[in-house]
Scaffold this active site. Structure first.
Site, PDB file in Angstrom:
ATOM      1  N   LYS A  68       3.463  77.835  34.687  1.00  0.00           N
ATOM      2  CA  LYS A  68       4.509  77.001  35.492  1.00  0.00           C
ATOM      3  C   LYS A  68       4.106  76.776  36.897  1.00  0.00           C
ATOM      4  O   LYS A  68       4.740  75.500  37.292  1.00  0.00           O
ATOM      5  CB  LYS A  68       5.808  78.052  35.734  1.00  0.00           C
TER       6      LYS A  68
ATOM      7  N   TYR B 283       2.754  83.245  32.627  1.00  0.00           N
ATOM      8  CA  TYR B 283       3.833  82.178  32.738  1.00  0.00           C
ATOM      9  C   TYR B 283       3.879  81.593  33.911  1.00  0.00           C
ATOM     10  O   TYR B 283       4.323  80.497  34.344  1.00  0.00           O
ATOM     11  CB  TYR B 283       5.222  83.097  32.298  1.00  0.00           C
TER      12      TYR B 283
END
Length: 276
Positions: free
Chosen positions: A170, A166
């Site tokens: 991001k 993640y």
């Protein structure tokens, strides 16, 4: 109400629930028509019904943002229904956490797919329309600004244990944001990211012990939520003393879509209550 988005058309991925839903409602209440997206028909239809019942304009584009043809379908839904596209918000996503030695290839690949590859395809699908529209408007002596807001996370800015996939995704969307800000500046398209800290949604609901809620993604049950003690610890580190609401998160996105931010592009706005 100011209605600063009057006459605009926006597409918001993952807008059947949570932060995306509040972004869509905020845009509608500020005058925009909105294309709603969700994996499932029912939540998408609920948001469309709410907007239209308030006298607004909305339509649904249901499906997974990771489908190869989704970007084109999403963009074309706006163009075919409303004849224009002014705002893109890449919001859809989820977390699938693990420490790196236990993280599978599928966990890595799926999170990269939803948070980086899907926004890339949506933005690529909009490129020709943005370019041709800007050329036409320049020829007419008009300056029309369009906006892209990519949803990032403090995990992509500062990192977070258990979120190698993640955090990398991001961080990747922030890189895409900055690259497109340079490519699309000539077309008067402002491209920015909003990096959220702790926002209270179904993805961050506190749970006790080992029992967490789950969501269905492509037939897989993915655990969501935050351990109750961890949630308290995180809140204690936020200078404002609490996590944010979906409405507050939507406000940060909205701020990057109004005329007052027409000279803001290539930026990552952290919306986290002061916690790095």
């Amino acid at each position: 109400m100011s209605r600063k988005l009057e006459g605009k058309v926006a597409i918001v991925s993952g807008s059947g629930r949570g932060i995306g839903r509040e972004i869509a409602l905020k845009f509608h209440r500020e005058g925009a028509a909105v294309v709603i997206n969700d994996l499932d028909q029912e939540p998408a239809d609920e948001v469309v019904h709410l907007i239209t019942s308030e006298g607004g304009r909305a339509t649904a584009c249901v499906g997974s943002v990771t489908d190869a043809d989704f970007g084109t379908r999403f963009v074309n839904t706006a163009l075919d229904t409303y004849g224009q596209l002014d705002i893109i918000v890449n919001n859809a996503g989820y977390t699938w956490d693990n420490v790196i030695q236990k993280m599978t290839d599928q966990q890595w690949d799926d999170i990269i797919a939803v948070h980086v590859s899907a926004p890339f395809r949506i933005l690529r699908a909009a490129a020709d329309y943005f370019r041709e529209s800007a050329k036409k408007e320049a020829g007419e002596g008009r300056e029309v600004f369009r906006k892209v807001v990519n949803i990032s996370s403090v995990s992509g800015v500062y990192g977070n244990a258990g979120q190698a996939n993640y955090g990398a995704a991001k961080a990747g969307i922030n890189g895409l944001t900055r690259a497109l800000a340079k490519e699309w500046g000539r077309y008067k398209v402002c491209v920015n990211s909003v990096a959220f800290g702790l926002i209270h949604t179904r993805m961050t609901v506190p749970y006790a012990g080992e029992e967490s809620a789950t969501i269905d993604v492509g037939g897989r049950e993915i655990k969501v939520g935050i351990n109750e003690q961890l949630a308290r610890n995180i809140a204690a580190m936020i200078p404002m003393g609490r996590g944010g609401t979906p409405e507050e998160a939507a406000g940060a996105v909205y701020a990057l879509c109004i005329p007052e931010t027409n000279f803001v592009t290539g930026q990552v706005l952290v919306c986290g209550g002061g916690r790095p």
